[in-house]
Design a protein around this motif. Structure first.
Motif, PDB file in Angstrom:
ATOM      1  N   UNK A   1      15.344  -1.035   3.093  1.00  0.00           N
ATOM      2  CA  UNK A   1      13.951  -1.192   2.675  1.00  0.00           C
ATOM      3  C   UNK A   1      13.337   0.100   2.122  1.00  0.00           C
ATOM      4  N   UNK A   2      13.551   1.282   2.744  1.00  0.00           N
ATOM      5  CA  UNK A   2      12.971   2.505   2.166  1.00  0.00           C
ATOM      6  C   UNK A   2      13.439   2.773   0.736  1.00  0.00           C
ATOM      7  N   UNK A   3      14.709   2.497   0.460  1.00  0.00           N
ATOM      8  CA  UNK A   3      15.223   2.679  -0.895  1.00  0.00           C
ATOM      9  C   UNK A   3      14.526   1.728  -1.862  1.00  0.00           C
ATOM     10  N   UNK A   4      14.344   0.476  -1.432  1.00  0.00           N
ATOM     11  CA  UNK A   4      13.658  -0.498  -2.268  1.00  0.00           C
ATOM     12  C   UNK A   4      12.226  -0.058  -2.554  1.00  0.00           C
ATOM     13  N   UNK A   5      11.532   0.429  -1.531  1.00  0.00           N
ATOM     14  CA  UNK A   5      10.145   0.874  -1.696  1.00  0.00           C
ATOM     15  C   UNK A   5      10.066   2.043  -2.675  1.00  0.00           C
TER      16      UNK A   5
ATOM     17  N   UNK B   1       0.832  -1.198   0.000  1.00  0.00           N
ATOM     18  CA  UNK B   1       0.000   0.000   0.000  1.00  0.00           C
ATOM     19  C   UNK B   1       0.872   1.257   0.000  1.00  0.00           C
ATOM     20  N   UNK B   2       1.976   1.214   0.735  1.00  0.00           N
ATOM     21  CA  UNK B   2       2.892   2.351   0.759  1.00  0.00           C
ATOM     22  C   UNK B   2       3.496   2.580  -0.620  1.00  0.00           C
ATOM     23  N   UNK B   3       3.886   1.507  -1.270  1.00  0.00           N
ATOM     24  CA  UNK B   3       4.436   1.618  -2.625  1.00  0.00           C
ATOM     25  C   UNK B   3       3.398   2.227  -3.568  1.00  0.00           C
ATOM     26  N   UNK B   4       2.153   1.736  -3.472  1.00  0.00           N
ATOM     27  CA  UNK B   4       1.097   2.273  -4.319  1.00  0.00           C
ATOM     28  C   UNK B   4       0.837   3.737  -4.045  1.00  0.00           C
TER      29      UNK B   4
END
Length: 227
Positions: free
Chosen positions: A91-95, A41-44
């Protein structure tokens, strides 16, 4: 006479979740499922923002580099606290990179945002199944529910046949990957490593390459197919 399996045994770490009671394992699966869904959901949500406009090839290369780095981190720090710390830090960079890719794909006529529907259904199954949880049931029940939801949405939004087929097909494949990998994570993660397990659900796409190497070495070691 010892007859080796045709496939190598799964990788396990000491004290992994499979050694715990059923209810503890179920709680572990539920926490990972919820956290993974929230990350989707964050990615979206981020993909809907005004992100830098980069060529899709550049974004794909960046994603591959981040996933490769995460895979190397796990290989080099497996079963240590450093694995958890470094994986969560990246993880934040990946997202962010995934959000950029999702934005490009959605604008290019590939509705990948629907992938969260199947995962959302799998989370609802995990939270409501009680003592009757099974990964097969999680996949099948979630697939049926999400297929109906996505089919109705595709019709309501006026998707063409190709877009609708992509939406339904990608959901079935992605949902299978998530549920299968979630089951595998029980042997590779300990209770309390839920955040790192969420990262695993993203970086494990590289596992297919490592698994091929493991299978080849297993066959060579036990002279399988050479008898």
């Amino acid at each position: 006479m010892y007859v080796p399996n045709y496939i190598p045994p799964p990788i396990e770490v000491p004290g992994n979740a499979t050694e715990k009671s059923y209810l503890v394992r179920l709680g572990f699966v539920r926490r990972i499922s919820v956290l993974h869904f929230l990350s989707l959901l964050l990615i979206g949500g981020i993909s809907m923002l005004a992100l830098p406009s980069l060529p899709i090839l550049t974004v794909c290369i960046a994603l591959g580099c981040v996933l490769l780095a995460l895979s190397l981190v796990r290989i080099g720090t497996r079963a240590t606290r450093n694995d958890l710390l470094i994986s969560c830090a990246l993880l934040p960079l990946l997202i962010m990179v995934l959000a950029m890719l999702v934005r490009l794909l959605n604008h290019g006529g590939m509705p990948v945002g629907g992938l969260a529907v199947g995962v959302g259904c799998s989370v609802l199954y995990a939270l409501s199944c009680g003592r009757d949880f099974s990964f097969v049931g999680q996949y099948l029940m979630s697939l049926i529910a999400s297929t109906v939801i996505l089919a109705v949405a595709a019709t309501a939004l006026g998707f063409g046949a190709h877009e609708a087929a992509f939406l339904l097909g990608s959901n079935a494949i992605f949902l299978f990957y998530v549920v299968y990998d979630l089951a595998s994570l029980l042997a590779r993660r300990r209770i309390g490593e839920e955040a790192a397990a969420v990262v695993d659900l993203y970086r494990d796409v590289f596992n297919v390459f490592g698994y091929i190497v493991r299978v080849a070495r297993h066959w060579k070691k036990h002279r399988i197919w050479l008898r």
